[in-house]
Write a protein that holds these residues in place. Structure first.
Motif, PDB file in Angstrom:
ATOM      1  N   ILE A 145      43.190  58.727  28.577  1.00 48.73           N
ATOM      2  CA  ILE A 145      43.230  58.204  29.520  1.00 48.73           C
ATOM      3  C   ILE A 145      42.793  56.702  29.111  1.00 48.73           C
ATOM      4  O   ILE A 145      41.185  56.767  28.407  1.00 48.73           O
ATOM      5  N   GLY A 146      43.292  55.445  29.377  1.00 41.76           N
ATOM      6  CA  GLY A 146      42.001  54.211  28.666  1.00 41.76           C
ATOM      7  C   GLY A 146      42.883  52.855  28.146  1.00 41.76           C
ATOM      8  O   GLY A 146      44.231  52.886  27.792  1.00 41.76           O
ATOM      9  N   GLU A 147      42.630  51.723  27.808  1.00 39.66           N
ATOM     10  CA  GLU A 147      41.234  51.943  28.175  1.00 39.66           C
ATOM     11  C   GLU A 147      40.488  51.282  30.015  1.00 39.66           C
ATOM     12  O   GLU A 147      41.741  50.227  30.606  1.00 39.66           O
ATOM     13  N   THR A 148      39.881  52.174  30.070  1.00 37.01           N
ATOM     14  CA  THR A 148      39.425  51.397  31.537  1.00 37.01           C
ATOM     15  C   THR A 148      37.762  51.688  31.696  1.00 37.01           C
ATOM     16  O   THR A 148      36.653  51.979  30.562  1.00 37.01           O
ATOM     17  N   GLY A 149      37.098  51.681  32.723  1.00 38.38           N
ATOM     18  CA  GLY A 149      36.045  51.038  32.180  1.00 38.38           C
ATOM     19  C   GLY A 149      34.961  49.637  33.179  1.00 38.38           C
ATOM     20  O   GLY A 149      35.976  48.919  34.245  1.00 38.38           O
ATOM     21  N   GLY A 178      42.107  66.867  32.037  1.00 42.90           N
ATOM     22  CA  GLY A 178      41.467  67.675  30.508  1.00 42.90           C
ATOM     23  C   GLY A 178      41.706  66.280  29.602  1.00 42.90           C
ATOM     24  O   GLY A 178      42.089  67.336  28.429  1.00 42.90           O
ATOM     25  N   LEU A 179      42.106  64.690  29.344  1.00 42.55           N
ATOM     26  CA  LEU A 179      41.998  63.608  28.335  1.00 42.55           C
ATOM     27  C   LEU A 179      40.659  63.526  28.490  1.00 42.55           C
ATOM     28  O   LEU A 179      40.052  63.355  28.762  1.00 42.55           O
ATOM     29  N   PRO A 180      41.091  63.135  27.032  1.00 40.94           N
ATOM     30  CA  PRO A 180      39.596  61.739  26.267  1.00 40.94           C
ATOM     31  C   PRO A 180      39.662  60.617  27.467  1.00 40.94           C
ATOM     32  O   PRO A 180      41.125  60.496  28.053  1.00 40.94           O
ATOM     33  N   MET A 181      38.863  60.335  27.281  1.00 38.28           N
ATOM     34  CA  MET A 181      39.038  58.544  28.310  1.00 38.28           C
ATOM     35  C   MET A 181      38.148  58.088  26.836  1.00 38.28           C
ATOM     36  O   MET A 181      37.419  57.980  26.510  1.00 38.28           O
ATOM     37  N   GLN A 182      38.921  56.493  26.619  1.00 40.83           N
ATOM     38  CA  GLN A 182      38.688  54.759  26.834  1.00 40.83           C
ATOM     39  C   GLN A 182      37.470  53.905  26.868  1.00 40.83           C
ATOM     40  O   GLN A 182      38.789  53.895  28.496  1.00 40.83           O
ATOM     41  N   PRO A 202      33.718  63.100  31.042  1.00 37.32           N
ATOM     42  CA  PRO A 202      34.659  64.194  30.538  1.00 37.32           C
ATOM     43  C   PRO A 202      34.419  64.238  29.068  1.00 37.32           C
ATOM     44  O   PRO A 202      33.644  63.446  28.899  1.00 37.32           O
ATOM     45  N   GLU A 203      34.843  65.283  29.135  1.00 36.91           N
ATOM     46  CA  GLU A 203      34.417  66.015  27.681  1.00 36.91           C
ATOM     47  C   GLU A 203      33.645  65.310  26.356  1.00 36.91           C
ATOM     48  O   GLU A 203      33.090  64.984  25.690  1.00 36.91           O
ATOM     49  N   LYS A 204      35.432  64.219  26.692  1.00 33.75           N
ATOM     50  CA  LYS A 204      35.186  63.519  25.123  1.00 33.75           C
ATOM     51  C   LYS A 204      35.466  62.130  25.378  1.00 33.75           C
ATOM     52  O   LYS A 204      36.184  61.939  26.470  1.00 33.75           O
ATOM     53  N   THR A 205      34.388  61.806  25.680  1.00 29.17           N
ATOM     54  CA  THR A 205      34.133  59.650  26.122  1.00 29.17           C
ATOM     55  C   THR A 205      33.802  59.094  25.075  1.00 29.17           C
ATOM     56  O   THR A 205      32.995  59.156  23.707  1.00 29.17           O
ATOM     57  N   GLU A 222      22.425  61.294  22.561  1.00 29.78           N
ATOM     58  CA  GLU A 222      21.864  61.855  23.384  1.00 29.78           C
ATOM     59  C   GLU A 222      22.886  62.278  24.370  1.00 29.78           C
ATOM     60  O   GLU A 222      23.198  64.296  25.040  1.00 29.78           O
ATOM     61  N   ASN A 223      24.593  62.005  24.211  1.00 31.85           N
ATOM     62  CA  ASN A 223      24.627  62.659  25.564  1.00 31.85           C
ATOM     63  C   ASN A 223      26.431  62.936  24.724  1.00 31.85           C
ATOM     64  O   ASN A 223      27.441  62.750  25.512  1.00 31.85           O
ATOM     65  N   GLY A 224      26.595  63.245  23.721  1.00 26.16           N
ATOM     66  CA  GLY A 224      27.593  63.186  22.725  1.00 26.16           C
ATOM     67  C   GLY A 224      29.147  62.593  22.955  1.00 26.16           C
ATOM     68  O   GLY A 224      29.856  62.830  22.857  1.00 26.16           O
ATOM     69  N   TRP A 225      28.636  61.015  23.593  1.00 29.64           N
ATOM     70  CA  TRP A 225      29.366  60.309  23.659  1.00 29.64           C
ATOM     71  C   TRP A 225      30.266  59.725  22.581  1.00 29.64           C
ATOM     72  O   TRP A 225      29.056  59.431  21.259  1.00 29.64           O
ATOM     73  N   TYR A 226      31.040  59.568  21.970  1.00 26.08           N
ATOM     74  CA  TYR A 226      31.485  58.219  20.927  1.00 26.08           C
ATOM     75  C   TYR A 226      31.550  56.750  20.694  1.00 26.08           C
ATOM     76  O   TYR A 226      31.603  56.341  21.880  1.00 26.08           O
TER      77      TYR A 226
END
Length: 309
Positions: A145-149, A178-182, A202-205, A222-226
């Protein structure tokens, strides 16, 4: 490598990387995109899907994730990915600037432009537009899912609340599917982080085209974000981006073009394409003092960990 001229030409195809990598975020021209046209790149005409893939193979770029982030490009982006399975995937969303227009917010923005809604933006409410994203993102060729923000550069205060509402809708959608987010984050770092922490990321951000400093990089770690870095990490003025890049653990770093924009030096100002991510990856390895093959493997592994490609 020398810049050829001021004509709008695509970068030279670089020597193939020793280990193939992924362009984690790009915009390949499709039907419905005003910049779309089939072509081989002569005089800056957009590259066809087949030509994109040919150049990627020559440069050592095994996959590209193309973002469709307007109603008119959602389905065509998915069709492009279906036409090149294993080489191109789709990420789908409503861009924050479009979100404000779908919500009926029309105003002069900080960039000095009067942004007016298109016919599609008038026809689709924000809820309907995100609903279309949800419908199409269920396709196997959509991997994010992306790009959003949030974007406070091109939307003034009246549009900020619409952007925040859309961002939260996309966060919920990414978690539900259950999708990564950009994430698109422009001049809105604090609010983006606050919403992620409040709603639960989301688990993978992924912060696409990372534009924060080293202190913000600590929050990501710290949050495990990419953090995904584009060609602008190579621009002389962007010391903050480079400091953030060096601060982040290697397992949280991705590479992208954000094509057709943000070419690496010295091709800055020329149209960009997924194969040219190789220039940025080489710069990254040099900046980090890393072995190029090992760094390419790291980028490849990180991309697979996030998107499964």
């Amino acid at each position: 490598m020398a810049k050829k001229s001021k004509r709008h030409i695509f970068p030279d195809i670089p020597e193939a990387l020793p280990v193939e990598v992924v362009d984690n975020h790009t915009h390949i021209a499709v039907k419905g995109d005003p910049n779309s046209a089939d072509g081989s790149g002569e005089d800056g005409r957009p590259l066809s899907g087949g030509e994109q893939v040919r150049r990627m193979e020559l440069a050592g770029v095994r996959h590209a994730i193309s973002s469709g982030c307007e109603v008119g490009t959602l389905r065509p982006t998915l069709e492009l990915a279906a036409a090149f399975p294993g080489q191109i995937s789709a990420a789908l969303a409503i861009h924050p600037n479009d979100a404000a227009l779908h919500a009926g917010v029309v105003e002069s923005s900080p960039d000095g432009i009067d942004h007016q809604p298109s016919e599609e933006q008038r026809r689709y409410s924000l809820e309907d537009a995100v609903g279309l994203v949800a419908e199409l993102a269920a396709d196997e060729h959509c991997v994010a899912i992306g790009e959003t923000g949030l974007d406070y550069f091109r939307t003034a205060q009246a549009g900020e609340e619409a952007q925040k509402r859309a961002f939260r809708m996309h966060i919920a959608l990414a978690k539900e599917m259950g999708l990564p987010m950009q994430i698109h984050d422009r001049e809105a770092h604090r609010d983006v982080i606050d919403i992620l922490l409040a709603d639960g990321a989301p688990e993978k951000t992924v912060f696409h085209c990372y534009s924060g400093d080293a202190e913000m990089a600590d929050v990501l770690a710290e949050n495990g974000w990419y953090a995904s870095f584009a060609g602008n990490v190579t621009y002389p003025a962007n010391e903050d981006f480079r400091a953030a890049f060096l601060r982040l653990p290697p397992e949280l770093i991705l590479a992208e073009t954000d094509a057709p924009y943000l070419n690496a030096q010295p091709w800055r100002g020329h149209p960009n394409a997924p194969y040219a991510v190789a220039y940025t990856v080489r710069f990254m390895a040099d900046l980090r003092g890393a072995n190029l093959a090992e760094w390419c493997q790291q980028i490849s592994d990180n991309s697979r960990a996030v998107y499964g490609v």
